[in-house]
Write a protein that holds these residues in place. Structure first.
Motif, PDB file in Angstrom:
ATOM      1  N   PRO A  42       0.818  -1.220   0.000  1.00  9.11           N
ATOM      2  CA  PRO A  42       0.000   0.000   0.000  1.00  9.11           C
ATOM      3  C   PRO A  42       0.848   1.264   0.000  1.00  9.11           C
ATOM      4  CG  PRO A  42      -0.865  -1.600   1.544  1.00  9.11           C
ATOM      5  CD  PRO A  42       0.451  -2.147   1.077  1.00  9.11           C
ATOM      6  N   VAL A  46      -1.719   4.826   3.720  1.00  6.97           N
ATOM      7  CA  VAL A  46      -2.952   4.086   3.457  1.00  6.97           C
ATOM      8  C   VAL A  46      -3.272   3.132   4.610  1.00  6.97           C
ATOM      9  CG1 VAL A  46      -4.062   2.391   1.950  1.00  6.97           C
ATOM     10  CG2 VAL A  46      -2.805   4.321   0.967  1.00  6.97           C
ATOM     11  N   LEU A 226      -5.362  -1.114  -4.494  1.00  6.81           N
ATOM     12  CA  LEU A 226      -6.404  -1.386  -3.502  1.00  6.81           C
ATOM     13  C   LEU A 226      -7.352  -2.487  -3.973  1.00  6.81           C
ATOM     14  CD1 LEU A 226      -7.414   2.200  -2.258  1.00  6.81           C
ATOM     15  CD2 LEU A 226      -5.696   0.629  -1.334  1.00  6.81           C
ATOM     16  N   ALA A 260      -9.054   4.341   2.692  1.00  4.28           N
ATOM     17  CA  ALA A 260      -7.862   3.938   1.941  1.00  4.28           C
ATOM     18  C   ALA A 260      -7.793   4.649   0.596  1.00  4.28           C
ATOM     19  CB  ALA A 260      -7.874   2.424   1.738  1.00  4.28           C
ATOM     20  N   SER A 264      -4.888   7.178  -0.617  1.00 10.08           N
ATOM     21  CA  SER A 264      -4.159   6.868  -1.842  1.00 10.08           C
ATOM     22  C   SER A 264      -4.103   8.072  -2.772  1.00 10.08           C
ATOM     23  CB  SER A 264      -4.813   5.681  -2.562  1.00 10.08           C
ATOM     24  OG  SER A 264      -4.708   4.501  -1.801  1.00 10.08           O
TER      25      SER A 264
END
Length: 357
Positions: A42, A46, A226, A260, A264
């Motif tokens: 990630p 995140v 993701l 998330a 991002s």
């Protein structure tokens, strides 16, 4: 004895075949190159954002995805009312077909292309009109135009095309859209847009602004890494976007996924570095395959396509023996994701030996 029967079209829905995990082999690191996943962990921030969201999992997520809509609107320079978020771009396909197609209406798309298209179309009771890609794995836009009838409600343009790899140009897309009837929705499916490196690349946002019947599909699963959280979004002018939101699943995008995705978006510099590294690695793999003698369509996603025909299963088995798993399409070919460097090197070794055989 009588028993409940689903609608006839339900029994005709094709099965989605996911990329399988690699076979565990003692003493060998295995690589999954079958699902077009991002091999990087990630992006910075995140995991921390997702962890904070996990701490309040006893609460429902924001059904309106307000913060995510605001972040996307700011990043893309579009009104939040022109956006729709969903559990991956796959969900957006279902929503679009469900919102615009009556049973028997037609959806035109290239084939082979993203295998969720026929699943979503059949689920809605609509009719798939599959137009073969060219020998180079490209959309045959002229043939797709010729396939449009009075029953056509949607046309899908997957660019770059999954699984074959090539992307359409802006000039090609402009000419195509100009010839499509205004009442037909034109989907520009840009799941891999961040990986495109070509002249006259599609400017999806400019295209959507110029055409009320154009909708863009994008995802956080590929470049943003993701895939496990399922977040996609559509960009379309107000009426189309509103229709997509109207048929969306309430609370579909989890609080963790929303957090998330926002984090991002805030890590753009690191994202661009990773995407560029994957594009460079893709170019290396492609060049090596061409030098061996393989004919590989121009890859603009994070994968390459081997048109193997009846030898597809043999190639997949050879890759598996080498500790890499690819995505075979029986009787057609194999798609191989660009992953870790060692995994890519093993692919080249397998490809060279297979060609020699």
């Amino acid at each position: 004895m009588a028993h409940p029967q689903p609608r006839p079209n339900v029994l005709q829905i094709p099965t989605y075949v996911p990329g399988k995990p690699p076979t565990v082999r003692p003493g060998m690191t295995a690589y999954k190159l079958s699902s077009n996943e991002n091999p990087y962990p990630p992006l910075p921030g995140v995991v921390e954002a997702a962890t904070r969201a996990v701490a309040v999992m006893n609460r429902y997520p924001d059904m309106g995805s307000t913060a995510l809509y605001d972040a996307l609107a700011a990043r893309l320079g579009v009104p939040a009312t022109d956006l729709t978020v969903a559990t991956g771009s796959v969900a957006l396909i279902y929503q679009l077909v469900g919102a615009f197609c009556d049973p028997g209406d037609e959806v035109v798309y290239a084939w082979r292309s993203f295998e969720a298209y026929p699943i979503a179309v059949t689920t809605a009771g609509a009719t798939s009109v599959q137009v073969p890609v060219t020998a180079e794995g490209r959309h045959d836009l002229a043939a797709m135009l010729a396939a449009i009838t009075e029953r056509t409600k949607i046309v899908m343009v997957c660019t770059p095309n999954n699984p074959t790899g090539p992307a359409v140009t802006q000039s090609e897309l402009d000419g195509f859209i100009a010839a499509v009837p205004d009442h037909v929705v034109v989907v520009v499916d840009e799941a891999y847009l961040e990986f495109v490196r070509m002249d006259d690349a599609v400017d999806g946002l400019a295209t959507y602004r110029a055409h009320p019947n154009v909708v863009l599909f994008r995802t956080f699963s590929k470049a943003y890494g993701l895939a496990g959280f399922r977040v996609g979004y559509a960009v379309a002018q107000g009426p189309v976007a509103a229709a997509l939101r109207a048929v969306s699943l309430p609370f579909g995008v989890s609080a963790v996924a929303q957090a998330a995705a926002i984090a991002s978006l805030e890590a753009e510099d690191e994202l661009l570095e990773r995407v560029e590294a994957l594009a460079v690695e893709r170019a290396r793999v492609h060049a090596a395959l061409l030098e061996m003698g393989w004919v590989i369509p121009e890859p603009q996603g994070n994968f390459v396509w081997f048109a193997l025909g009846e030898r597809t299963a043999d190639f997949a088995a050879a890759a598996d023996e080498a500790g890499i798993v690819v995505r075979p399409f029986a009787g057609e070919g194999a798609r191989v994701s660009i992953g870790e460097t060692e995994g890519n090197d093993r692919l080249l070794t397998v490809a060279k030996a297979f060609l020699a055989s």
